[in-house]
Design a protein around this motif. Sequence first.
Motif, PDB file in Angstrom:
ATOM      1  N   LEU A  33       0.831  -1.197   0.000  1.00 59.22           N
ATOM      2  CA  LEU A  33       0.000   0.000   0.000  1.00 59.22           C
ATOM      3  C   LEU A  33       0.868   1.250   0.000  1.00 59.22           C
ATOM      4  N   ASP A  34       1.971   1.217   0.760  1.00 57.32           N
ATOM      5  CA  ASP A  34       2.906   2.340   0.747  1.00 57.32           C
ATOM      6  C   ASP A  34       3.418   2.595  -0.669  1.00 57.32           C
ATOM      7  N   SER A  35       3.773   1.528  -1.361  1.00 58.84           N
ATOM      8  CA  SER A  35       4.295   1.668  -2.728  1.00 58.84           C
ATOM      9  C   SER A  35       3.231   2.221  -3.666  1.00 58.84           C
ATOM     10  N   ALA A  36       1.994   1.751  -3.494  1.00 59.39           N
ATOM     11  CA  ALA A  36       0.902   2.232  -4.345  1.00 59.39           C
ATOM     12  C   ALA A  36       0.647   3.720  -4.110  1.00 59.39           C
ATOM     13  N   LEU A  37       0.655   4.142  -2.849  1.00 58.86           N
ATOM     14  CA  LEU A  37       0.432   5.552  -2.532  1.00 58.86           C
ATOM     15  C   LEU A  37       1.589   6.414  -3.040  1.00 58.86           C
ATOM     16  N   ALA A  38       2.803   5.888  -2.943  1.00 59.00           N
ATOM     17  CA  ALA A  38       3.948   6.629  -3.463  1.00 59.00           C
ATOM     18  C   ALA A  38       3.843   6.799  -4.975  1.00 59.00           C
ATOM     19  N   PHE A  39       3.391   5.755  -5.678  1.00 57.60           N
ATOM     20  CA  PHE A  39       3.205   5.852  -7.134  1.00 57.60           C
ATOM     21  C   PHE A  39       2.142   6.896  -7.466  1.00 57.60           C
ATOM     22  N   LEU A  40       1.060   6.899  -6.699  1.00 61.95           N
ATOM     23  CA  LEU A  40       0.014   7.896  -6.918  1.00 61.95           C
ATOM     24  C   LEU A  40       0.559   9.303  -6.702  1.00 61.95           C
ATOM     25  N   GLY A  41       1.343   9.477  -5.644  1.00 57.65           N
ATOM     26  CA  GLY A  41       1.875  10.797  -5.338  1.00 57.65           C
ATOM     27  C   GLY A  41       2.859  11.306  -6.366  1.00 57.65           C
ATOM     28  N   GLU A  42       3.591  10.389  -6.976  1.00 59.54           N
ATOM     29  CA  GLU A  42       4.599  10.798  -7.953  1.00 59.54           C
ATOM     30  C   GLU A  42       4.024  10.931  -9.360  1.00 59.54           C
ATOM     31  N   TYR A  43       3.154  10.011  -9.740  1.00 58.87           N
ATOM     32  CA  TYR A  43       2.664   9.977 -11.114  1.00 58.87           C
ATOM     33  C   TYR A  43       1.135   9.962 -11.235  1.00 58.87           C
ATOM     34  N   GLY A  44       0.471   9.185 -10.392  1.00 56.42           N
ATOM     35  CA  GLY A  44      -0.951   8.920 -10.586  1.00 56.42           C
ATOM     36  C   GLY A  44      -1.853  10.131 -10.473  1.00 56.42           C
ATOM     37  N   VAL A  45      -1.702  10.908  -9.411  1.00 59.98           N
ATOM     38  CA  VAL A  45      -2.589  12.066  -9.217  1.00 59.98           C
ATOM     39  C   VAL A  45      -2.344  13.143 -10.276  1.00 59.98           C
ATOM     40  N   PRO A  46      -1.085  13.498 -10.599  1.00 60.11           N
ATOM     41  CA  PRO A  46      -0.889  14.456 -11.696  1.00 60.11           C
ATOM     42  C   PRO A  46      -1.505  13.988 -13.005  1.00 60.11           C
ATOM     43  N   LEU A  47      -1.382  12.681 -13.298  1.00 61.56           N
ATOM     44  CA  LEU A  47      -2.011  12.154 -14.512  1.00 61.56           C
ATOM     45  C   LEU A  47      -3.524  12.275 -14.421  1.00 61.56           C
ATOM     46  N   GLY A  48      -4.087  12.003 -13.236  1.00 60.47           N
ATOM     47  CA  GLY A  48      -5.523  12.154 -13.051  1.00 60.47           C
ATOM     48  C   GLY A  48      -5.972  13.583 -13.297  1.00 60.47           C
ATOM     49  N   SER A  49      -5.155  14.563 -12.898  1.00 62.99           N
ATOM     50  CA  SER A  49      -5.488  15.968 -13.133  1.00 62.99           C
ATOM     51  C   SER A  49      -5.507  16.287 -14.619  1.00 62.99           C
ATOM     52  N   VAL A  50      -4.558  15.710 -15.354  1.00 62.00           N
ATOM     53  CA  VAL A  50      -4.517  15.918 -16.807  1.00 62.00           C
ATOM     54  C   VAL A  50      -5.747  15.297 -17.470  1.00 62.00           C
ATOM     55  N   LEU A  51      -6.129  14.105 -17.028  1.00 64.96           N
ATOM     56  CA  LEU A  51      -7.330  13.468 -17.577  1.00 64.96           C
ATOM     57  C   LEU A  51      -8.573  14.292 -17.268  1.00 64.96           C
ATOM     58  N   LEU A  52      -8.579  14.925 -16.103  1.00 64.11           N
ATOM     59  CA  LEU A  52      -9.689  15.802 -15.740  1.00 64.11           C
ATOM     60  C   LEU A  52      -9.749  17.004 -16.685  1.00 64.11           C
ATOM     61  N   LEU A  53      -8.595  17.512 -17.056  1.00 63.27           N
ATOM     62  CA  LEU A  53      -8.531  18.622 -18.014  1.00 63.27           C
ATOM     63  C   LEU A  53      -9.109  18.196 -19.358  1.00 63.27           C
ATOM     64  N   LEU A  54      -8.780  16.994 -19.799  1.00 62.21           N
ATOM     65  CA  LEU A  54      -9.319  16.495 -21.066  1.00 62.21           C
ATOM     66  C   LEU A  54     -10.833  16.310 -20.986  1.00 62.21           C
ATOM     67  N   ALA A  55     -11.324  15.855 -19.839  1.00 63.07           N
ATOM     68  CA  ALA A  55     -12.769  15.703 -19.672  1.00 63.07           C
ATOM     69  C   ALA A  55     -13.461  17.067 -19.730  1.00 63.07           C
ATOM     70  N   ALA A  56     -12.831  18.078 -19.126  1.00 67.54           N
ATOM     71  CA  ALA A  56     -13.399  19.428 -19.165  1.00 67.54           C
ATOM     72  C   ALA A  56     -13.441  19.957 -20.593  1.00 67.54           C
ATOM     73  N   TRP A  57     -12.390  19.666 -21.373  1.00 66.95           N
ATOM     74  CA  TRP A  57     -12.383  20.096 -22.780  1.00 66.95           C
ATOM     75  C   TRP A  57     -13.511  19.419 -23.548  1.00 66.95           C
ATOM     76  N   ALA A  58     -13.713  18.119 -23.321  1.00 64.78           N
ATOM     77  CA  ALA A  58     -14.771  17.398 -24.018  1.00 64.78           C
ATOM     78  C   ALA A  58     -16.138  17.974 -23.684  1.00 64.78           C
ATOM     79  N   ARG A  59     -16.355  18.364 -22.434  1.00 62.30           N
ATOM     80  CA  ARG A  59     -17.632  18.955 -22.034  1.00 62.30           C
ATOM     81  C   ARG A  59     -17.785  20.372 -22.586  1.00 62.30           C
ATOM     82  N   ALA A  60     -16.695  21.143 -22.561  1.00 64.60           N
ATOM     83  CA  ALA A  60     -16.762  22.545 -22.975  1.00 64.60           C
ATOM     84  C   ALA A  60     -17.132  22.690 -24.444  1.00 64.60           C
ATOM     85  N   ARG A  61     -16.634  21.819 -25.283  1.00 66.70           N
ATOM     86  CA  ARG A  61     -16.850  21.971 -26.726  1.00 66.70           C
ATOM     87  C   ARG A  61     -18.261  21.574 -27.150  1.00 66.70           C
ATOM     88  N   ARG A  62     -19.097  21.070 -26.224  1.00 68.76           N
ATOM     89  CA  ARG A  62     -20.461  20.676 -26.572  1.00 68.76           C
ATOM     90  C   ARG A  62     -21.468  21.796 -26.353  1.00 68.76           C
TER      91      ARG A  62
END
Length: 235
Positions: A33-62
């Motif tokens: 679990l420590d390793s999983a949380l460390a992966f999220l902190g280093e890569y996972g959450v920033p990637l999730g933020s980028v995916l959220l940006l893409l979702a916002a773009w998809a909604r905005a253009r409609r």
Amino acid sequence: MVTLLADGGGGGSLDWSLVSAVNGLATSLPQALDSALAFLGEYGVPLGSVLLLLAAWARARRGKGAPVAVAGVLWAGLAAGMALLLNLPVRAMVQRPRPFVSHPGQLDLLMSHQANGSFASDHATFTMALAVGLLLVDRRLGLVGIALAFFEGFLRVFMGVHYPSDVLGGFALGTATVLLLAPVAMAVLTPFTHALTRTALRPLVTAPKAVRSRAARTGNPAETAPEEPPHDLAA
């Protein structure tokens, strides 16, 4: 250059006490679990933020006001990158050692990390800038982004690579970059996205009519019209 922030004020400082306590939680958790949380902190959450940006773009253009909304989404992404660039001179001036450098052997470092400047946190700066930018365009996705940014801040302390004040500094830098430069950015980006609608790149700004009509039939107001903040931002 003179160090403006030392090691968090020494072994008895609140900053050090907090990072020690939060990082200490790792000792009571399974290593996987420590390793999983460390992966999220280093890569996972920033990637999730980028995916959220893409979702916002998809909604905005409609929506009917798609060019303005898409300009707001574009600014959220640009502001996040700009905030990271602004953090470079901040780190150079502050030169704060990371907690695992100032307190060797006293933390459970969950992931190997460079011993570079600690203030302010790049991860906190990036995720908060994206979140605040999205909040100006899409309140629902923006709030999700804020939650992700706070989770990211907690993880950076949990991993032992930042003090809480490093995270707060990143939050402040990301927020200030978005809000202070938004009027100028939107004054430039809104005409730009409007211009794109008259080119072959129009689908990047506004969805085809068939897609918008289908969204209208679903009765989802978030898909049929943009939220008000982009119009206020452009003004």
